[in-house]
Design an enzyme around this catalytic site. Structure first.
Site, PDB file in Angstrom:
ATOM      1  N   HIS A 136      -2.865   8.432  -2.325  1.00 27.74           N
ATOM      2  CA  HIS A 136      -2.487   8.927  -3.652  1.00 27.74           C
ATOM      3  C   HIS A 136      -1.153   9.659  -3.598  1.00 27.74           C
ATOM      4  CE1 HIS A 136      -3.324  13.170  -2.780  1.00 27.74           C
ATOM      5  NE2 HIS A 136      -4.238  12.678  -1.963  1.00 27.74           N
ATOM      6  N   HIS A 145       8.585  -1.261   4.862  1.00 28.99           N
ATOM      7  CA  HIS A 145       7.529  -2.173   5.316  1.00 28.99           C
ATOM      8  C   HIS A 145       6.404  -1.343   5.928  1.00 28.99           C
ATOM      9  CE1 HIS A 145       6.296  -5.790   8.086  1.00 28.99           C
ATOM     10  NE2 HIS A 145       5.311  -5.351   7.348  1.00 28.99           N
TER      11      HIS A 145
END
Lengths: 223, 221
Positions: A136, A145
């Site tokens: 979150h 990446h």
């Protein structure tokens, strides 16, 4: 339904093609790769030209995705194709779990079994690879990446072009700089400056000097 | 509808039974285990006999899965079951994802939330355990076990009966031999020969074992 052009026919390109096939949103897909014309086929898909030929394929493939593993190259290529007029979708595998309360930039790919949780923001041209999770309120800049199975706890920030290795774990609230390489399976418990390679559990810097050692606090707001 | 026989009623056996129940393809699921007759039930599923009794149940249960944790034993028992005439399907949990361009051998089990990416070839009697991932272009040998949350990168080769511990990570393009044991949470960044045990971040070899590590038949439940 329109055609999709995938730039880069390596391992990641195949994963993206497989995802596109599973999502069923595209009428056809083709590859560009600089190895053309040697392999003109990747699995069931055609390689139609080299990366420099992209503009010739715009009409048949109005949308494109860059599937090049190197973060800097991927970002540069995406910029060039955007200028040529290609549209960059956000690709999410049907078996990835993405909260409706998060933002994912154009040209980013969320692979199978990955999770992107409420409040997360992901920039353009990023890869959230197979089984990775982004907690979150994370802030990921462009061209990041997150490799397979890496875990970003809540509130982590990652700077532009950084690479989080396979199975790495980033503790909550940690800020990772730009162009950082986090080694496979590493555990990162503290902020990481720009441009370094960090490995181990807990992570230690093995390569590269910090470009700007004091950058971290400002980076948090600039993302 | 058909009936499924699960060989091995330990922890992994229960997981396979649970998975088979989710798939809903069998109207009957039962176990064989060497703790029979002392123990007759696992949850709702009956234990019908010992492993050596397998030939007696072929008519009733045309399909079987060997759910023994010890890799070499699982593979050996699976081969015997196939010789007896049992069919052993590959089982994929409905919430696992296996690319249509990946292949799975007979008797291989892909557990919940696991993923196998494009062009990976997974052998027979393999366990791809809960939440683990096998990336693109991997070659996974027969009898391998990738434990829960194990991460196998693109282009990795795992030899027969190798065991990847829980949460362990194998770097891309690494080749690992047969009967290797990768400890829980370890990170393997270099090729490994046969029969070694490796632990730590990055992994270091702590044991060379010609017999292939600590997994013996007595430990399978």
């Amino acid at each position: 339904m329109v055609g999709l052009l995938i730039v880069g026919a390596g391992g990641h390109g195949k994963v993206v093609a497989d995802l596109v096939q599973a999502s069923g949103h595209w009428s056809h897909l083709s590859f560009l790769d600089d190895t053309y014309p040697k392999p003109d086929q990747v699995g069931p898909w055609q390689v139609v030209g080299r990366t420099g030929d992209s503009c010739f394929f715009l009409e048949r493939h109005p949308a494109a995705i860059i599937a090049i593993g190197n973060n800097q190259l991927r970002m540069e290529m995406q910029k060039r194709l955007e200028e040529e007029g290609f549209r960059f979708p956000t690709l999410v595998h049907p078996h990835a779990s993405v909260s409706s309360f998060c933002d994912i930039g154009a040209g980013s790919v969320v692979c199978t079994q990955a999770a992107v949780v409420i409040g997360a923001q992901i920039g353009v041209g990023s890869i959230i690879n197979t089984g990775a999770s982004v907690g979150h309120d994370c802030r990921l800049a462009d061209g990041v990446h997150v490799a397979p199975g890496a875990r970003l706890a809540g509130g982590v920030s990652v700077g532009e072009g950084s690479w989080i290795g396979i199975g790495a774990t980033i503790r909550e609230g940690v800020a990772i700089g730009r162009r950082v390489v986090v080694g496979a399976g590493s555990t990162i418990l503290q902020d990481v400056p720009d441009g370094v390679t960090i490995v181990g559990s807990p992570g230690r810097i093995i390569h590269g000097e910090a470009l700007e050692r004091t950058l971290i606090p400002s980076m948090r707001t600039n993302l | 509808m058909s009936a499924l026989l699960i060989v091995g009623a330990g922890g992994h056996g229960k997981i396979v039974a649970d998975l088979a129940r989710e798939l809903g393809r069998w109207n009957r699921i039962a176990f064989l285990d060497d703790k029979f007759p002392g123990s007759d039930f696992v949850n709702e599923w009956e234990i019908l006999g010992r492993i050596a009794d397998a030939p007696r149940f072929l008519a009733e249960f045309p399909e079987a899965i060997v759910a023994i944790g010890a890799n070499a034993v699982r593979l050996e028992v699976l081969r015997k079951m196939l010789e007896m005439g049992y069919r052993s399907p590959a089982l994929i949990h409905p919430a696992a994802v296996v690319s249509r361009s990946a292949t799975l051998g007979v008797g291989t089990v892909v557990c919940v939330q696991a993923a196998v990416d494009i062009d990976s070839e997974v052998g027979m009697g393999v366990i791809v355990n809960a939440g683990s991932t096998i990336a693109h272009d991997c070659r996974i040998g027969d009898g391998v076990h990738v434990s829960p949350g194990g991460r196998v990168s693109g282009g990795v080769t795992l030899g027969s009966c190798t065991w990847v511990g829980s949460g362990a990570v194998i770097k891309e393009k690494v080749t690992i031999g047969n009967k290797v044991v990768v400890g829980a949470g370890s990170v393997v960044i270099r090729d490994l020969q046969h029969h070694v045990t490796v632990v730590g971040v990055p992994g270091r070899i702590i044991r060379h074992s010609p017999e292939g590590g600590p997994l013996h038949s007595s430990e399978y439940d």
